[in-house]
Motif scaffolding. Structure first.
Motif, PDB file in Angstrom:
ATOM      1  N   LEU A 187      60.773   5.635 -47.190  1.00 29.00           N
ATOM      2  CA  LEU A 187      61.632   4.577 -46.819  1.00 29.00           C
ATOM      3  C   LEU A 187      60.735   3.321 -46.522  1.00 29.00           C
ATOM      4  O   LEU A 187      59.661   3.508 -45.601  1.00 29.00           O
ATOM      5  CB  LEU A 187      62.589   4.818 -45.460  1.00 29.00           C
ATOM      6  CG  LEU A 187      63.276   6.007 -45.585  1.00 29.00           C
ATOM      7  CD1 LEU A 187      63.873   6.405 -44.351  1.00 29.00           C
ATOM      8  CD2 LEU A 187      64.281   6.071 -46.785  1.00 29.00           C
ATOM      9  N   HIS A 188      60.810   2.157 -46.909  1.00 26.84           N
ATOM     10  CA  HIS A 188      59.829   1.024 -46.791  1.00 26.84           C
ATOM     11  C   HIS A 188      60.843  -0.202 -46.373  1.00 26.84           C
ATOM     12  O   HIS A 188      61.630  -0.644 -47.378  1.00 26.84           O
ATOM     13  CB  HIS A 188      59.302   0.651 -48.028  1.00 26.84           C
ATOM     14  CG  HIS A 188      58.213  -0.239 -47.954  1.00 26.84           C
ATOM     15  ND1 HIS A 188      57.156  -0.541 -49.024  1.00 26.84           N
ATOM     16  CD2 HIS A 188      57.872  -1.260 -47.179  1.00 26.84           C
ATOM     17  CE1 HIS A 188      56.423  -1.710 -48.924  1.00 26.84           C
ATOM     18  NE2 HIS A 188      56.769  -1.763 -47.611  1.00 26.84           N
ATOM     19  N   ALA A 189      60.622  -0.652 -45.099  1.00 29.71           N
ATOM     20  CA  ALA A 189      61.182  -1.896 -44.848  1.00 29.71           C
ATOM     21  C   ALA A 189      60.048  -2.983 -45.145  1.00 29.71           C
ATOM     22  O   ALA A 189      59.166  -3.079 -45.021  1.00 29.71           O
ATOM     23  CB  ALA A 189      61.132  -1.666 -43.275  1.00 29.71           C
ATOM     24  N   THR A 190      60.788  -4.283 -45.879  1.00 35.15           N
ATOM     25  CA  THR A 190      59.842  -5.140 -46.391  1.00 35.15           C
ATOM     26  C   THR A 190      59.764  -6.174 -45.400  1.00 35.15           C
ATOM     27  O   THR A 190      59.112  -7.308 -45.425  1.00 35.15           O
ATOM     28  CB  THR A 190      60.506  -5.707 -47.627  1.00 35.15           C
ATOM     29  OG1 THR A 190      61.876  -6.065 -47.435  1.00 35.15           O
ATOM     30  CG2 THR A 190      60.425  -4.469 -48.782  1.00 35.15           C
ATOM     31  N   ASP A 191      60.522  -6.212 -44.189  1.00 31.50           N
ATOM     32  CA  ASP A 191      60.608  -7.488 -43.180  1.00 31.50           C
ATOM     33  C   ASP A 191      60.079  -6.838 -41.877  1.00 31.50           C
ATOM     34  O   ASP A 191      60.434  -7.787 -40.978  1.00 31.50           O
ATOM     35  CB  ASP A 191      61.850  -8.062 -43.539  1.00 31.50           C
ATOM     36  CG  ASP A 191      62.988  -7.327 -42.941  1.00 31.50           C
ATOM     37  OD1 ASP A 191      62.809  -5.864 -42.670  1.00 31.50           O
ATOM     38  OD2 ASP A 191      64.227  -7.721 -42.686  1.00 31.50           O
ATOM     39  N   ALA A 192      59.519  -5.855 -41.822  1.00 28.76           N
ATOM     40  CA  ALA A 192      59.201  -5.528 -40.335  1.00 28.76           C
ATOM     41  C   ALA A 192      58.110  -6.664 -39.862  1.00 28.76           C
ATOM     42  O   ALA A 192      57.388  -7.022 -40.403  1.00 28.76           O
ATOM     43  CB  ALA A 192      58.503  -4.132 -40.621  1.00 28.76           C
ATOM     44  N   PRO A 193      58.418  -6.925 -38.623  1.00 27.11           N
ATOM     45  CA  PRO A 193      57.451  -7.752 -37.845  1.00 27.11           C
ATOM     46  C   PRO A 193      56.293  -6.878 -37.812  1.00 27.11           C
ATOM     47  O   PRO A 193      56.135  -6.106 -37.687  1.00 27.11           O
ATOM     48  CB  PRO A 193      58.258  -7.928 -36.358  1.00 27.11           C
ATOM     49  CG  PRO A 193      59.327  -6.732 -36.431  1.00 27.11           C
ATOM     50  CD  PRO A 193      59.782  -6.432 -37.444  1.00 27.11           C
ATOM     51  N   ALA A 194      55.404  -8.069 -37.402  1.00 26.94           N
ATOM     52  CA  ALA A 194      53.924  -7.480 -36.924  1.00 26.94           C
ATOM     53  C   ALA A 194      54.082  -6.632 -35.894  1.00 26.94           C
ATOM     54  O   ALA A 194      54.816  -6.682 -34.715  1.00 26.94           O
ATOM     55  CB  ALA A 194      52.962  -8.701 -36.596  1.00 26.94           C
ATOM     56  N   PRO A 225      65.140  -4.759 -46.702  1.00 23.79           N
ATOM     57  CA  PRO A 225      64.925  -5.398 -45.406  1.00 23.79           C
ATOM     58  C   PRO A 225      65.351  -4.027 -44.425  1.00 23.79           C
ATOM     59  O   PRO A 225      66.176  -3.176 -44.852  1.00 23.79           O
ATOM     60  CB  PRO A 225      66.020  -6.511 -45.411  1.00 23.79           C
ATOM     61  CG  PRO A 225      66.219  -6.897 -46.861  1.00 23.79           C
ATOM     62  CD  PRO A 225      65.779  -5.665 -47.643  1.00 23.79           C
ATOM     63  N   LEU A 226      64.614  -3.990 -43.362  1.00 27.28           N
ATOM     64  CA  LEU A 226      64.923  -2.944 -42.399  1.00 27.28           C
ATOM     65  C   LEU A 226      66.403  -2.473 -42.293  1.00 27.28           C
ATOM     66  O   LEU A 226      66.855  -1.597 -42.138  1.00 27.28           O
ATOM     67  CB  LEU A 226      64.140  -2.955 -41.065  1.00 27.28           C
ATOM     68  CG  LEU A 226      64.188  -2.013 -39.936  1.00 27.28           C
ATOM     69  CD1 LEU A 226      64.055  -0.702 -40.652  1.00 27.28           C
ATOM     70  CD2 LEU A 226      63.299  -2.447 -39.001  1.00 27.28           C
ATOM     71  N   THR A 227      67.192  -3.726 -41.895  1.00 30.62           N
ATOM     72  CA  THR A 227      68.531  -3.250 -41.518  1.00 30.62           C
ATOM     73  C   THR A 227      69.265  -2.830 -42.576  1.00 30.62           C
ATOM     74  O   THR A 227      70.129  -1.770 -42.584  1.00 30.62           O
ATOM     75  CB  THR A 227      69.256  -4.649 -41.114  1.00 30.62           C
ATOM     76  OG1 THR A 227      68.678  -5.109 -39.834  1.00 30.62           O
ATOM     77  CG2 THR A 227      70.829  -4.569 -40.890  1.00 30.62           C
ATOM     78  N   GLU A 228      68.872  -3.224 -44.104  1.00 29.59           N
ATOM     79  CA  GLU A 228      69.814  -2.814 -45.170  1.00 29.59           C
ATOM     80  C   GLU A 228      69.277  -1.260 -45.552  1.00 29.59           C
ATOM     81  O   GLU A 228      69.970  -0.573 -46.049  1.00 29.59           O
ATOM     82  CB  GLU A 228      69.635  -3.703 -46.247  1.00 29.59           C
ATOM     83  CG  GLU A 228      70.053  -5.137 -46.091  1.00 29.59           C
ATOM     84  CD  GLU A 228      71.503  -5.226 -46.086  1.00 29.59           C
ATOM     85  OE1 GLU A 228      72.145  -4.255 -46.425  1.00 29.59           O
ATOM     86  OE2 GLU A 228      72.098  -5.844 -45.133  1.00 29.59           O
ATOM     87  N   VAL A 229      67.842  -0.845 -45.180  1.00 27.03           N
ATOM     88  CA  VAL A 229      67.361   0.333 -45.347  1.00 27.03           C
ATOM     89  C   VAL A 229      68.095   1.404 -44.375  1.00 27.03           C
ATOM     90  O   VAL A 229      68.690   2.338 -44.857  1.00 27.03           O
ATOM     91  CB  VAL A 229      65.913   0.461 -45.284  1.00 27.03           C
ATOM     92  CG1 VAL A 229      65.419   1.802 -44.994  1.00 27.03           C
ATOM     93  CG2 VAL A 229      65.097  -0.245 -46.271  1.00 27.03           C
ATOM     94  N   LEU A 230      68.219   0.586 -43.249  1.00 30.85           N
ATOM     95  CA  LEU A 230      68.999   1.674 -42.323  1.00 30.85           C
ATOM     96  C   LEU A 230      70.681   1.880 -42.613  1.00 30.85           C
ATOM     97  O   LEU A 230      70.991   3.031 -42.661  1.00 30.85           O
ATOM     98  CB  LEU A 230      69.017   0.735 -40.805  1.00 30.85           C
ATOM     99  CG  LEU A 230      69.986   1.483 -39.920  1.00 30.85           C
ATOM    100  CD1 LEU A 230      69.473   2.831 -39.232  1.00 30.85           C
ATOM    101  CD2 LEU A 230      70.037   0.509 -38.634  1.00 30.85           C
ATOM    102  N   LEU A 231      71.160   0.878 -42.998  1.00 36.37           N
ATOM    103  CA  LEU A 231      72.610   1.154 -43.216  1.00 36.37           C
ATOM    104  C   LEU A 231      72.498   1.739 -44.814  1.00 36.37           C
ATOM    105  O   LEU A 231      73.654   2.753 -44.850  1.00 36.37           O
ATOM    106  CB  LEU A 231      73.159  -0.417 -43.671  1.00 36.37           C
ATOM    107  CG  LEU A 231      73.264  -1.181 -42.467  1.00 36.37           C
ATOM    108  CD1 LEU A 231      74.012  -2.697 -42.725  1.00 36.37           C
ATOM    109  CD2 LEU A 231      74.134  -0.300 -41.268  1.00 36.37           C
ATOM    110  N   ALA A 232      71.767   1.844 -45.643  1.00 38.10           N
ATOM    111  CA  ALA A 232      71.906   2.618 -46.760  1.00 38.10           C
ATOM    112  C   ALA A 232      71.563   3.890 -46.390  1.00 38.10           C
ATOM    113  O   ALA A 232      72.170   4.983 -46.955  1.00 38.10           O
ATOM    114  CB  ALA A 232      71.045   2.280 -48.055  1.00 38.10           C
TER     115      ALA A 232
END
Length: 263
Positions: A187-194, A225-232
């Motif tokens: 699982l790879h979130a592309t928009d995670a904050p630093a 995006p993290l939220t979308e990875v979570l929802l999927a």
């Protein structure tokens, strides 16, 4: 393991309920919830508020066993379909949680259906119970859904822990099939904050699966995006909706999504 502390979970329950109230404001409470097709929006609101009230009673009474629903004050919410009464009930629910949970420590012994057996379990569980059902409500109401990055990451951690617990404790559940060495999911979130590691590796073994945070090549990757990875990953969004990307053996990810279970 959790990346958020107890105080944050306690605060998040109330905050998520507040955001749910905003989502429901002006919405048709009789509308069907697409991600929970047997529910209406009004039923979803009662389910969420009732779950938080049940957890609050478990913590308030330092319960050593489950408490039947009929013994939880106000668990079913107001009679009738008045949106204002339902909103007030949700607000009162948030106040109850904010009064009861922070008054004890995370390691206060309390009955739970999984590990750990303490108040911390309920603070975390209710945070994500409300956050994910808030997504269901947003989808049904046709409004945007956002969740803080660290809350989303903690929700993925908790979901993996729950499925792992179910696999270990309930051999008859479909989660027991999540095994077989040599396969893995990334699982790879592309928009995670630093500073936030929002990548996960799930490895299948002969006796079940294990997981860890990290970036590694896998049999299949779910990326977006993290939220979308979570929802999927919670089966709230389709893999084909355009918000996430699947790289590699899609069948393995679908195999997981079909069997990952709440027990």
């Amino acid at each position: 393991m959790t990346s958020l502390d107890y105080d944050r979970h306690c605060a998040e329950i109330a905050d998520q309920l507040g955001q749910l109230r905003v989502t429901l404001a002006g919405a048709d409470l009789s509308a069907t919830v697409p991600t929970c097709p047997e529910w209406s929006l009004g039923y979803l609101a009662r389910h969420v508020g009732g779950a938080v009230r049940w957890a609050e009673q478990l913590v308030a009474t330092r319960a050593t066993d489950d408490i039947p629903e009929e013994k939880v004050p106000g668990i079913r919410g107001p009679e009738g379909d008045d949106p204002a009464a339902l909103d007030a009930w949700l607000a009162e629910t948030a106040e109850l949680a904010l009064k009861t949970l922070p008054a004890v420590s995370a390691d206060t012994p309390v009955w739970t259906w999984a590990e750990p057996r303490n108040a911390g379990f309920w603070a975390r569980r209710m945070t994500h119970e409300v956050a994910i059902h808030r997504a269901d409500a947003a989808i049904a109401a046709g409004v945007p859904y956002e969740v803080a990055a660290d809350v989303a990451a903690d929700a993925i951690d908790e979901w993996l822990e729950i499925v792992q617990y179910v696999q270990r404790s309930q051999p008859g559940d479909s989660a027991a099939e999540l095994r077989g060495a040599g396969r893995s999911i990334h699982l790879h979130a592309t928009d995670a904050p630093a500073g936030l590691n929002a990548e996960w590796v799930i490895e299948f073994g002969e006796d079940g699966f294990s997981w860890r945070r990290g970036h590694e090549k896998a049999t299949v990757a779910l990326r977006g995006p993290l939220t979308e990875v979570l929802l999927a990953f919670y089966r709230r969004r389709s893999l084909d909706g355009g918000a996430v990307e699947v790289l590699g053996e899609r069948e393995l990810l679908e195999f997981w999504l079909e069997r990952a279970s709440f027990g």
